[in-house]
Structures are given as C-alpha cells and as structure tokens.
Design an enzyme around this catalytic site. Structure first.
Site, PDB file in Angstrom:
ATOM      1  N   ARG A  90       0.827  -1.201   0.000  1.00 35.17           N
ATOM      2  CA  ARG A  90       0.000   0.000   0.000  1.00 35.17           C
ATOM      3  C   ARG A  90       0.864   1.254   0.000  1.00 35.17           C
ATOM      4  O   ARG A  90       1.912   1.295   0.653  1.00 35.17           O
ATOM      5  CB  ARG A  90      -0.929  -0.018   1.219  1.00 35.17           C
ATOM      6  CG  ARG A  90      -1.774  -1.283   1.304  1.00 35.17           C
ATOM      7  CD  ARG A  90      -2.506  -1.417   2.631  1.00 35.17           C
ATOM      8  NE  ARG A  90      -3.274  -2.662   2.691  1.00 35.17           N
ATOM      9  CZ  ARG A  90      -2.850  -3.782   3.242  1.00 35.17           C
ATOM     10  NH1 ARG A  90      -1.644  -3.833   3.808  1.00 35.17           N
ATOM     11  NH2 ARG A  90      -3.607  -4.875   3.240  1.00 35.17           N
ATOM     12  N   GLU A 137       2.337  -4.716  -7.447  1.00 38.65           N
ATOM     13  CA  GLU A 137       0.968  -4.207  -7.431  1.00 38.65           C
ATOM     14  C   GLU A 137       0.847  -3.203  -6.288  1.00 38.65           C
ATOM     15  O   GLU A 137       0.944  -3.570  -5.110  1.00 38.65           O
ATOM     16  CB  GLU A 137      -0.055  -5.322  -7.245  1.00 38.65           C
ATOM     17  CG  GLU A 137      -1.486  -4.792  -7.178  1.00 38.65           C
ATOM     18  CD  GLU A 137      -2.526  -5.865  -6.955  1.00 38.65           C
ATOM     19  OE1 GLU A 137      -3.658  -5.516  -6.563  1.00 38.65           O
ATOM     20  OE2 GLU A 137      -2.213  -7.053  -7.165  1.00 38.65           O
ATOM     21  N   ASN A 141      -5.581   3.368  -1.139  1.00 40.77           N
ATOM     22  CA  ASN A 141      -6.905   3.436  -0.526  1.00 40.77           C
ATOM     23  C   ASN A 141      -7.297   4.894  -0.357  1.00 40.77           C
ATOM     24  O   ASN A 141      -6.540   5.681   0.241  1.00 40.77           O
ATOM     25  CB  ASN A 141      -6.897   2.725   0.831  1.00 40.77           C
ATOM     26  CG  ASN A 141      -6.678   1.230   0.693  1.00 40.77           C
ATOM     27  OD1 ASN A 141      -7.417   0.555  -0.001  1.00 40.77           O
ATOM     28  ND2 ASN A 141      -5.646   0.713   1.344  1.00 40.77           N
ATOM     29  N   GLU A 203      17.026  -2.431  -2.466  1.00 43.23           N
ATOM     30  CA  GLU A 203      18.439  -2.735  -2.632  1.00 43.23           C
ATOM     31  C   GLU A 203      18.727  -2.765  -4.129  1.00 43.23           C
ATOM     32  O   GLU A 203      18.086  -3.505  -4.883  1.00 43.23           O
ATOM     33  CB  GLU A 203      18.789  -4.089  -2.014  1.00 43.23           C
ATOM     34  CG  GLU A 203      20.269  -4.450  -2.177  1.00 43.23           C
ATOM     35  CD  GLU A 203      20.616  -5.813  -1.593  1.00 43.23           C
ATOM     36  OE1 GLU A 203      21.824  -6.122  -1.523  1.00 43.23           O
ATOM     37  OE2 GLU A 203      19.688  -6.574  -1.252  1.00 43.23           O
TER      38      GLU A 203
END
Length: 345
Positions: A90, A137, A141, A203
């Site tokens: 998220r 992905e 929200n 990284e």
C-alpha cells in the site's frame, strides 16, 4: 464506467477466510490510520545464531483434486509449475509512487485500475509483462496517505548493470540514498540502498543482463530453520543458498523457483535472538501461481501453515485461489495458473 468493469482477481475482497470483503491482492484497508523448481537436492549446513542447522533443499503432474496421501501431496508440490507473480503493498500517493518507479527505477506502468465503489486504486508496474515477469501491485486506498511499514518487512531488490549510475539518477531526482554504492560486506557484489517516497527500501544490485530485474523480496523471520522447511515443503521452493554473518549477528536464506540471476527470489533474514516483528499495515503479500490450489492448500495445512481462504473459485468469476499465512504470519495468495492468464486477458 464502474458498472462495466469485469470483476478481476485483485478487485475482490475478503473479510474472513470464506466470505467476501479487502481486495484479494491488495487487502484493502478503507480507513486505516495506521517456474518450475529445477530439481536440485542438496544438504546445507549453516549456523543460526551460533547453532548448527542442517537443511535439506528439495524439485509437472496433471492437476487433480482427488484424495492423496500426505506423502504424495508433498511430492507433488516439488513438481508443481510455480512462479512468483506479484508483490502487493500500500502507498499513500499513487501518482507520486508511479512517477518515482518509472523515472528513477526504470519500471513501466503496465496497467492501472480504479474501483470507486470500493474506494481504492491499483497500479501494476514492472520490467516486463505480467504473464512472464514478477511485478509490483500498488494499492492506494482513498484518503489514506500514510502506512506503518513495521520492522518485519526488509526491502525489495532490483538489478542494475551500473548501480553507481542508477544512484546518481535517483539522487538527481530527489530520491533518498541510505547506502552509497559499494561492495557488499564480505563480498564483491556492488550494492546500494534507497528509499521510495513511502519509505519502502530498495536494494540496488549490480548484475549483468537479467530477464528478471525485480529480483528480491526480503522478509524477516523468527526461526530460519522453521521457515526454510516450510517454504521448501509447502511452497515447493528451492533453498538456493544461505549466508551467516556472525559479526553482524544475522543469517540469510535465499529461496525461489529458479536461480537468482534469472528469477525473483525470497530472501529470509534471521537476526540472532529476535523471534517476533511488527508487520505494520503497509506490506500485504506475494502472489504465486500454481496448477492446483486444492493440493496447494493441503500441503500448506500438512506443513503447519494457516489457511485464511479455503481453495476454490472466486464468486463472480472462475479464478481459483487459496490464501495462507506462514509460521511468522506473512501472507501469500496462490492463484490457478490458467485462471491467472485468463484474468490478464
């Protein structure tokens, strides 16, 4: 129009193991404040916090939902056609993150989907198409601009042919460099660390041409031996290598479905004496492809994992999935390989 959008794997939501409610791949938080394994068998000996640990690394059969013995199920896992599909987490500003990943890390925006009735938006980014590459992905929200990453999530790994050059580009665009380019401690590989706008660490690993530049997800675990055994038996991953660093009191294990220079891998880190971590609410899960979600769920149960969504087709579409937690509580969703490709269509 929202009414014309065909429901997809990521847009469905779960509130309990068998009922609908956060999107499968993003596990929506509406108002939160806060390939095949390559058949090698090897015996590995390493030290976990000063104790010797011996670990066995394990390696296409037709799909079947008929009853099978535990031994047959676990043997089938080694032959299943599995691949890490995407990692879900998220972010607080989707456009800002997309800009950073495309301009600084060289990713491509593969697709974007807004689900206004559920108040969230997804964006898929990576270095190649979803049907053959490990991708990211992102979930935004509505109205949630900050998340707690916690202490359990470590970093994502991205391969570059020139890490110093990549760092200079990121610096020029205002990115945060947390470790300047240089050889890894005790080795020759050149690495650097950066943070994205939400604080997720990346990284940067100097490596020659590779088909999978998005190459690592690092998570911290409380018992490395237990985790290796679980991921080998339940997930069918290969133990690719381990490295103990007693000077800095940690041990890492690399696991995956192919060699590190050609496929995405899971890096598990055990810090001596640390058995629990705060997982926060930012990182969500990894999705993995499988030929049979039913047998996958059986294997997970047999090896001590917790099923959080029983195997079966999602309501409204025929995509079959199952979801689980590993012994440390890290979440994974397994998706039927054929159904996943249909979803992309």
């Amino acid at each position: 129009m929202a009414s014309s959008i065909r429901p997809t794997l990521s847009s469905l939501r779960f509130s309990s193991p068998s009922s609908l409610s956060p999107p499968l791949s993003s596990f929506h938080l509406p108002s939160v404040p806060q390939s095949h394994s390559f058949g090698l068998r090897a015996s590995r000996l390493f030290r976990q916090g000063g104790n010797s640990v011996r670990v066995m690394a394990s390696g296409n059969v037709p799909q079947s939902v008929t009853a099978a013995s535990p031994e047959n199920v676990l043997e089938w896992v080694k032959q299943d056609k599995r691949r890490m599909l995407h990692v879900v987490y998220r972010v607080g500003d989707l456009d800002r993150t997309i800009k950073f990943y495309t301009e600084c890390l060289g990713m491509k925006l593969l697709r974007k989907r807004d689900i206004p009735e559920e108040k969230y938006t997804n964006a898929f980014l990576g270095y190649g198409p979803e049907d053959s590459h490990f991708v990211i992905e992102l979930t935004y929200n509505y109205g949630v601009d900050k998340y707690d990453i916690g202490t359990g999530f470590g970093h994502f790994g991205v391969a570059f042919d020139d890490v110093a050059k990549a760092v200079e580009l990121i610096r020029a665009k205002g990115g945060k460099i947390t470790r300047e380019p240089g050889p890894v401690k005790g080795g020759r590989t050149v690495i650097a660390f950066i943070e994205d706008p939400d604080g997720y660490k990346f990284e940067l690993i100097e490596r020659g041409p590779t088909p999978e530049p998005l190459c690592q997800v690092m998570l911290r675990v409380g018992d490395l031996n237990r985790s290796i055994e679980f991921y080998e038996k339940a997930f069918g991953m290969e133990l690719l290598r381990t490295r103990d660093n007693p000077d800095y009191k940690y041990t890492i294990a690399m696991l995956g479905y192919g060699p590190e220079d050609k496929s995405a891998v899971l890096e598990l880190t055990y810090n001596y004496g640390v058995t629990e971590y705060d997982k926060g609410n930012a990182y969500a899960q990894i999705a993995i492809g499988t030929d049979d979600v039913y047998k996958t769920a059986e294997a997970i149960k047999l090896t001590g994992g917790k099923i959080t969504r029983e195997p079966g087709p999602l309501p409204g579409i025929n995509t079959k999935i199952t979801a689980c937690l590993d012994p440390d509580g890290w979440k994974t969703v397994f998706v039927d390989n054929v159904d996943f490709l249909k979803e992309l269509e």
